[in-house]
Design a protein around this motif. Structure first.
Motif, PDB file in Angstrom:
ATOM      1  N   GLY A   5       2.126  13.628  -9.527  1.00 13.94           N
ATOM      2  CA  GLY A   5       2.340  15.162  -8.698  1.00 13.94           C
ATOM      3  C   GLY A   5       1.690  15.427  -7.375  1.00 13.94           C
ATOM      4  N   PRO A   6       2.187  16.005  -6.515  1.00 12.99           N
ATOM      5  CA  PRO A   6       1.536  16.391  -5.266  1.00 12.99           C
ATOM      6  C   PRO A   6       0.489  17.460  -5.400  1.00 12.99           C
ATOM      7  CG  PRO A   6       3.115  17.796  -5.643  1.00 12.99           C
ATOM      8  CD  PRO A   6       3.289  16.854  -6.687  1.00 12.99           C
ATOM      9  N   GLY A   7      -0.546  17.068  -6.290  1.00 12.77           N
ATOM     10  CA  GLY A   7      -1.728  17.994  -6.623  1.00 12.77           C
ATOM     11  C   GLY A   7      -2.986  17.679  -5.919  1.00 12.77           C
ATOM     12  N   TYR A   8      -4.231  18.368  -6.172  1.00 13.95           N
ATOM     13  CA  TYR A   8      -5.255  17.975  -5.418  1.00 13.95           C
ATOM     14  C   TYR A   8      -5.937  16.515  -5.939  1.00 13.95           C
ATOM     15  CZ  TYR A   8      -5.470  22.566  -3.596  1.00 13.95           C
ATOM     16  OH  TYR A   8      -5.345  23.668  -2.514  1.00 13.95           O
ATOM     17  N   GLU A   9      -5.480  16.155  -7.302  1.00 13.79           N
ATOM     18  CA  GLU A   9      -6.095  14.956  -7.747  1.00 13.79           C
ATOM     19  C   GLU A   9      -5.390  13.423  -6.971  1.00 13.79           C
ATOM     20  OE1 GLU A   9      -5.819  12.037 -11.585  1.00 13.79           O
ATOM     21  OE2 GLU A   9      -4.835  13.965 -11.734  1.00 13.79           O
ATOM     22  N   SER A  10      -4.044  13.878  -6.638  1.00 11.05           N
ATOM     23  CA  SER A  10      -3.420  12.822  -5.856  1.00 11.05           C
ATOM     24  C   SER A  10      -3.876  12.725  -4.421  1.00 11.05           C
ATOM     25  CB  SER A  10      -1.992  13.255  -5.965  1.00 11.05           C
ATOM     26  OG  SER A  10      -1.481  12.910  -7.188  1.00 11.05           O
ATOM     27  N   ILE A  11      -4.164  13.886  -3.868  1.00  5.59           N
ATOM     28  CA  ILE A  11      -4.693  14.050  -2.598  1.00  5.59           C
ATOM     29  C   ILE A  11      -5.925  13.499  -2.282  1.00  5.59           C
ATOM     30  CG2 ILE A  11      -5.147  15.811  -0.719  1.00  5.59           C
ATOM     31  CD1 ILE A  11      -2.896  17.417  -1.802  1.00  5.59           C
ATOM     32  N   ALA A  12      -6.792  13.973  -3.135  1.00  5.42           N
ATOM     33  CA  ALA A  12      -8.310  13.419  -3.149  1.00  5.42           C
ATOM     34  C   ALA A  12      -8.201  11.709  -3.407  1.00  5.42           C
ATOM     35  CB  ALA A  12      -8.970  13.883  -4.255  1.00  5.42           C
ATOM     36  N   LYS A  13      -7.487  11.176  -4.094  1.00  8.82           N
ATOM     37  CA  LYS A  13      -7.592   9.790  -4.332  1.00  8.82           C
ATOM     38  C   LYS A  13      -6.886   9.227  -3.082  1.00  8.82           C
ATOM     39  CE  LYS A  13      -7.197   9.543  -9.391  1.00  8.82           C
ATOM     40  NZ  LYS A  13      -6.178   8.915 -10.564  1.00  8.82           N
ATOM     41  N   LEU A  14      -5.783   9.850  -2.613  1.00  5.37           N
ATOM     42  CA  LEU A  14      -5.250   8.866  -1.186  1.00  5.37           C
ATOM     43  C   LEU A  14      -6.186   9.235  -0.056  1.00  5.37           C
ATOM     44  CD1 LEU A  14      -1.711  10.607  -1.345  1.00  5.37           C
ATOM     45  CD2 LEU A  14      -2.402   8.057  -1.496  1.00  5.37           C
ATOM     46  N   LEU A  15      -6.946  10.506   0.012  1.00  6.85           N
ATOM     47  CA  LEU A  15      -8.043  10.369   1.126  1.00  6.85           C
ATOM     48  C   LEU A  15      -9.391   9.450   0.883  1.00  6.85           C
ATOM     49  CD1 LEU A  15      -8.011  14.401   1.715  1.00  6.85           C
ATOM     50  CD2 LEU A  15      -6.881  12.540   2.974  1.00  6.85           C
ATOM     51  N   MET A  16      -9.636   9.454  -0.217  1.00  5.55           N
ATOM     52  CA  MET A  16     -11.056   8.670  -0.704  1.00  5.55           C
ATOM     53  C   MET A  16     -10.551   7.191  -0.513  1.00  5.55           C
ATOM     54  SD  MET A  16     -12.876  10.444  -4.021  1.00  5.55           S
ATOM     55  CE  MET A  16     -11.358  10.500  -4.928  1.00  5.55           C
ATOM     56  N   ILE A  23      -5.889   4.680   7.450  1.00  4.93           N
ATOM     57  CA  ILE A  23      -5.250   5.638   8.382  1.00  4.93           C
ATOM     58  C   ILE A  23      -3.805   6.387   7.639  1.00  4.93           C
ATOM     59  CG2 ILE A  23      -4.165   6.482  10.690  1.00  4.93           C
ATOM     60  CD1 ILE A  23      -5.996   4.596  11.908  1.00  4.93           C
ATOM     61  N   ASP A  24      -3.133   5.427   7.185  1.00  6.96           N
ATOM     62  CA  ASP A  24      -1.798   5.921   6.845  1.00  6.96           C
ATOM     63  C   ASP A  24      -2.182   6.640   5.436  1.00  6.96           C
ATOM     64  OD1 ASP A  24      -0.184   5.030   8.715  1.00  6.96           O
ATOM     65  OD2 ASP A  24       0.037   2.811   7.718  1.00  6.96           O
ATOM     66  N   GLY A  81      -8.171   6.075   1.586  1.00  6.13           N
ATOM     67  CA  GLY A  81      -8.117   5.796   3.032  1.00  6.13           C
ATOM     68  C   GLY A  81      -9.544   5.716   3.952  1.00  6.13           C
ATOM     69  N   LEU A  82     -10.295   6.668   3.131  1.00  7.30           N
ATOM     70  CA  LEU A  82     -11.478   6.534   4.039  1.00  7.30           C
ATOM     71  C   LEU A  82     -12.446   5.450   3.655  1.00  7.30           C
ATOM     72  CD1 LEU A  82     -12.475  10.253   3.548  1.00  7.30           C
ATOM     73  CD2 LEU A  82     -12.000   9.270   5.703  1.00  7.30           C
ATOM     74  N   ALA A 121       0.857  -1.280   0.054  1.00 11.42           N
ATOM     75  CA  ALA A 121      -0.029   0.164   0.073  1.00 11.42           C
ATOM     76  C   ALA A 121       0.830   1.301  -0.126  1.00 11.42           C
ATOM     77  CB  ALA A 121      -0.743   0.001   1.154  1.00 11.42           C
ATOM     78  N   GLY A 122       1.949   1.277   0.832  1.00  9.72           N
ATOM     79  CA  GLY A 122       2.839   2.439   0.769  1.00  9.72           C
ATOM     80  C   GLY A 122       3.485   2.584  -0.330  1.00  9.72           C
ATOM     81  N   HIS A 123       3.881   1.514  -1.051  1.00  7.94           N
ATOM     82  CA  HIS A 123       4.474   1.505  -2.556  1.00  7.94           C
ATOM     83  C   HIS A 123       3.512   2.158  -3.612  1.00  7.94           C
ATOM     84  CE1 HIS A 123       5.677   0.221  -6.482  1.00  7.94           C
ATOM     85  NE2 HIS A 123       6.883   0.228  -6.039  1.00  7.94           N
ATOM     86  N   ALA A 124       2.135   1.910  -3.531  1.00  6.24           N
ATOM     87  CA  ALA A 124       1.068   2.123  -4.375  1.00  6.24           C
ATOM     88  C   ALA A 124       0.780   3.745  -4.272  1.00  6.24           C
ATOM     89  CB  ALA A 124      -0.116   1.386  -4.144  1.00  6.24           C
ATOM     90  N   ALA A 125       0.753   4.158  -2.775  1.00  8.59           N
ATOM     91  CA  ALA A 125       0.552   5.645  -2.666  1.00  8.59           C
ATOM     92  C   ALA A 125       1.582   6.390  -2.938  1.00  8.59           C
ATOM     93  CB  ALA A 125       0.135   5.629  -1.105  1.00  8.59           C
ATOM     94  N   ALA A 126       2.735   6.139  -2.599  1.00  7.46           N
ATOM     95  CA  ALA A 126       4.076   6.920  -2.963  1.00  7.46           C
ATOM     96  C   ALA A 126       4.139   6.991  -4.664  1.00  7.46           C
ATOM     97  CB  ALA A 126       5.296   6.536  -2.513  1.00  7.46           C
ATOM     98  N   GLY A 127       3.830   6.049  -5.239  1.00  8.04           N
ATOM     99  CA  GLY A 127       3.848   5.639  -7.001  1.00  8.04           C
ATOM    100  C   GLY A 127       2.886   6.498  -7.291  1.00  8.04           C
ATOM    101  N   LEU A 128       1.728   6.771  -6.811  1.00  7.71           N
ATOM    102  CA  LEU A 128       0.566   7.610  -7.168  1.00  7.71           C
ATOM    103  C   LEU A 128       0.993   8.984  -7.119  1.00  7.71           C
ATOM    104  CD1 LEU A 128      -2.287   8.321  -8.013  1.00  7.71           C
ATOM    105  CD2 LEU A 128      -2.932   8.291  -5.558  1.00  7.71           C
ATOM    106  N   VAL A 129       1.686   9.617  -6.093  1.00  8.71           N
ATOM    107  CA  VAL A 129       2.021  10.889  -5.954  1.00  8.71           C
ATOM    108  C   VAL A 129       3.342  11.295  -7.037  1.00  8.71           C
ATOM    109  CG1 VAL A 129       3.011  12.613  -4.344  1.00  8.71           C
ATOM    110  CG2 VAL A 129       1.477  10.988  -3.579  1.00  8.71           C
ATOM    111  N   GLN A 130       4.123  10.154  -6.996  1.00  8.46           N
ATOM    112  CA  GLN A 130       5.158  10.280  -8.119  1.00  8.46           C
ATOM    113  C   GLN A 130       4.492  10.652  -9.464  1.00  8.46           C
ATOM    114  OE1 GLN A 130       8.851   7.811  -7.754  1.00  8.46           O
ATOM    115  NE2 GLN A 130       7.833   6.963  -5.942  1.00  8.46           N
ATOM    116  N   ARG A 131       3.824   9.654 -10.150  1.00  4.62           N
ATOM    117  CA  ARG A 131       2.966   9.920 -11.237  1.00  4.62           C
ATOM    118  C   ARG A 131       2.373  11.109 -11.518  1.00  4.62           C
ATOM    119  NH1 ARG A 131       1.937   4.470  -9.769  1.00  4.62           N
ATOM    120  NH2 ARG A 131      -0.267   5.226  -9.667  1.00  4.62           N
TER     121      ARG A 131
END
Length: 353
Positions: free
Chosen positions: A207-218, A252-253, A220-221, A195-205
């Motif tokens: 970028g640290p924009g609202y799309e990445s943040i929204a996907k991580l939060l959704m 949570i992570d 996670g919830l 999961a950590g690999h997938a999450a960090a990979g998403l941000v790398q691909r």
């Protein structure tokens, strides 16, 4: 965004996890520590129960940066690096206890989970990671349900460890031979790394924009919601490392990483980050240092009592009280470890396995 920038939120998360791990490991006893700084007695979740899976999560996030570099070295060199690093981490965990060796433990689980996750990702990529995660969560649920109950004495994880390792090689901190870092729980622990690999990979691909943040939060919830729904039939339990516990802590992570990416990488918030980044750059060495120092405090006697108890009693409890004194003692110990990490960082001394 440069790799160093992409990794800043990860360093903050890793450093904060290490700081909290040092604090909770300094717990003197249940009576003298605050509830959130203790593990749940059995079923349930406390702040402390989130620390270890978050450590695995950031191991996976870091793997998203290192695995491509290893793969460019060629197949043989990659396997040598992966197995050597895993073996060294396992050996550190095995030799760490100053009063005797232990086959399984925290670092041993990290080593095994890291190796399994890296091999899955190298040979099977995201598809294999997804299939493994779903299959192992269901498999461990089935094993726990079919081969025992969910009690301390009768659970299937304990039975497996007793059969394979023997009673003499198991942890006895629960009052009987039972290892919370046993073999069965190691299989779903791999999911945290994936999961950590997938999450960090998403941000790398992306970028640290609202799309990445929204996907991580959704994501996670959603994971937390599924865990809470599953909790009714398979309780959240850190010591058994149940599948519902995995989903809950992964959720949570994901949320924590999403919030840190928003605050640190997107909004450029730096206040307080440097403190945790220092910890995040020498994580394994500082963890080992803290564990060895804490063991020595318990082993060295002073006036017939362990030095640990004397420092707590005379340096903190005498004027701050029981629980506040315990917390202040733990925080001071953590700050002493940080001072070592800061000294190493200033001299660019980074110890990697």
């Amino acid at each position: 965004m440069a790799e160093a920038q992409r990794a800043r939120a990860l360093d903050v998360l890793r450093g904060a996890t290490l700081a909290l791990m040092i604090v909770v490991n300094m717990s003197i006893s249940e009576a003298l520590s605050y509830g959130p700084l203790l593990h749940a007695p059995w079923h349930g979740l406390t702040l402390t129960d989130v620390v270890f899976p978050t450590f695995l999560f950031v191991v996976g996030a870091a793997l998203s940066f290192t695995l491509p570099r290893y793969e460019r070295l060629g197949e043989a060199a990659l396997l040598v690096k992966l197995f050597r690093r895993s073996a060294l981490i396992f050996l550190c965990g095995y030799l760490l206890p100053l009063t005797g060796t232990r086959i399984l433990g925290v670092l041993q689980r990290i080593a095994l989970a890291y190796a399994i996750a890296a091999l899955l990702l190298h040979y099977g990529r995201a598809r294999a990671a997804l299939i493994y995660s779903g299959a192992v969560l269901l498999l461990c649920w089935w094993v726990l349900a079919q081969w025992g109950d969910l009690s301390l004495a009768g659970n299937a994880a304990r039975k497996l460890d007793l059969w394979l390792l023997g009673e003499a090689h198991l942890y006895r901190g629960e009052g009987l031979a039972f290892d919370p870092e046993g073999l069965l729980g190691t299989l779903p622990a791999v999911v945290h790394v994936l999961a950590g690999h997938a999450a960090a990979g998403l941000v790398q691909r992306r970028g640290p924009g609202y799309e990445s943040i929204a996907k991580l939060l959704m994501a996670g919830l959603l994971a937390i919601a599924l865990a809470l729904a599953w909790h009714g039939v398979l309780p959240i339990n850190k010591k058994l490392w149940t599948s519902s516990y995995v989903l809950c802590t992964v959720g949570i992570d994901l949320c924590l990483l999403g919030l840190l990416v928003w605050a640190v990488d997107l909004r450029g918030w730096r206040r307080g980050c440097a403190f945790f980044e220092v910890f995040g750059r020498n994580t394994l060495f500082i963890y080992l240092l803290a564990e060895v120092a804490m063991s020595l405090l318990w082993l060295l006697p002073l006036q017939g009592r362990p030095l640990f108890e004397q420092l707590y009693a005379h340096g903190f409890q005498s004027w701050a009280g029981d629980k506040p004194g315990s917390l202040l003692f733990a925080l001071c110990f953590m700050l002493a470890c940080w001072a070592v990490a800061a000294w190493m960082d200033r001299r660019q001394l980074y110890i990697k396995l």
